[in-house]
Design a protein around this motif. Sequence first.
Motif, PDB file in Angstrom:
ATOM      1  N   UNK A 146       0.827  -1.199   0.000  1.00  0.00           N
ATOM      2  CA  UNK A 146       0.000   0.000   0.000  1.00  0.00           C
ATOM      3  C   UNK A 146       0.868   1.259   0.000  1.00  0.00           C
ATOM      4  N   UNK A 147       1.926   1.259   0.803  1.00  0.00           N
ATOM      5  CA  UNK A 147       2.812   2.427   0.858  1.00  0.00           C
ATOM      6  C   UNK A 147       3.442   2.689  -0.504  1.00  0.00           C
ATOM      7  N   UNK A 148       3.764   1.623  -1.222  1.00  0.00           N
ATOM      8  CA  UNK A 148       4.406   1.771  -2.512  1.00  0.00           C
ATOM      9  C   UNK A 148       3.469   1.896  -3.686  1.00  0.00           C
ATOM     10  N   UNK A 149       2.175   2.046  -3.424  1.00  0.00           N
ATOM     11  CA  UNK A 149       1.181   2.027  -4.501  1.00  0.00           C
ATOM     12  C   UNK A 149       0.877   3.401  -5.092  1.00  0.00           C
ATOM     13  N   UNK A 150       1.625   4.423  -4.669  1.00  0.00           N
ATOM     14  CA  UNK A 150       1.408   5.742  -5.239  1.00  0.00           C
ATOM     15  C   UNK A 150       0.474   6.625  -4.462  1.00  0.00           C
TER      16      UNK A 150
END
Length: 471
Positions: free
Chosen positions: A168-172
């Motif tokens: 989730x953190x890396x999903x933009x």
Amino acid sequence: RARAAFRIWGRLDFGERREQMLRVRDLMLDRTDDVVARVCDETGKTPFEALFTELFITADLIDFYARHGDKTLRPQRVNSGPMRLTKRSFKVYEPLGVVAVISPWNYPFSLTMSPVVSALFAGNTVVLKPSEVTPLVGVLVGELFDKGCDYPDVVQVVTGGGGAGSALIGAGVEKVCFTGSVATGKKVMAKAAETLTPVTLELGGKDPMIVLDDADIERAASGAVWGAFSNSGQTCIAIERAYVEAGVYDAFVDKVVAKARAIRQGTSNDDVGSMTFPPQLELVERHLADAVDKGAKVLTGGRRRKDLGDMWFEPTVLVDVDHSMAIMRDETFGPVLPIVKVADEAEALRLANDSPYGLSSSVWTKSDDRGRRVAGQLEAGNVCVNDCLISYGVSGLPFGGAKESGVGRTHGIEGLTDMCRVKAVVEDRFGLKRELQWYPVPPGGYGLLKRVTKLLYRRGAANKLRALLKG
């Protein structure tokens, strides 16, 4: 879906967003018993504690933002300084976009709703990843927004463990709000740093209580027992250390032990519920064993209540403790209160600040001046005088930590503006043909600018006059 929802939600005026949030609150209040039951089922809390610390506090936070959010988020005029004759300046608060909320298991409703509510009032949409220990409370939060809000998909819920949170953190997303341990918070910050995504981190604490020799000992002892054992000590702002001046130490310890022994456990109508997470209970036992091995004395408690079930632990009071013990250095997050005798106020402050944590704290004294003086020297984001924990319940106050206890603030107007991009806007008033600093540089421009600079910023009338005449 959250991004598509943001394109609509983010353009609504504040009045419409406020109406939608109040409708969600209405549904939450209609379903009070359902919310409380879900929280109790997943955490082991008592219904009274769940109602106060989860639902009541959430309802009040929504009320605060409904009353004050519009004024807070309006464009604000800013003095343009020496350019004020020709310029108008404003601060404009704009929503960020999609906010990721990764919430904990100890207060799975209120510590979820706090960042969710703040983000939505500010015009953002949310993707929520609740703790894998209490996922069904997170699902319930999603249901409240699905059914209570007229605008779909403003809150999306994804369940799973650490991998889901990392994805989730890396999903933009445009911001990450995380509540949990310091160790995990550092991992969240490192992952967010890969994309320079801003974070708000509400992390752990090892919160000290200072009892001065002029304190109301009866009140201080009652506060210590509630502050240490509420939610079986699984509270980031729980009292985890008490430093008591020698003159009142014995009386304080006697009262705390008596009150701890009187705490009722075992049924939904009692004072304190069970613990929630088996690894946390095991950590409590390790901290106690380490302390006892190093000379600490258990005055009451110290054992599981196996007659009640696997997750019940007695309220525990310890003395003869020092900072060589894990129970005085590391977050215990359980129903344990170590008490230390100190010579004076200075020693209490030195020991209270001898910690990498700085979330909350309390000082107990009958003197307002003394209380404020000590509060000003405590290295913590929150301080209560003659009370404890309750600063989180004052919706108008910002909440957050110092040192390793966190980054950013929730609650208060700071919690709302923390969910915004603050844009600086400057407008020209008259449309003149040129500005002094534009090209070409005018003849004598350097000398003129030097005179103006000294005239504006020299101290004293004589110095200003000298600057005007001589440059």
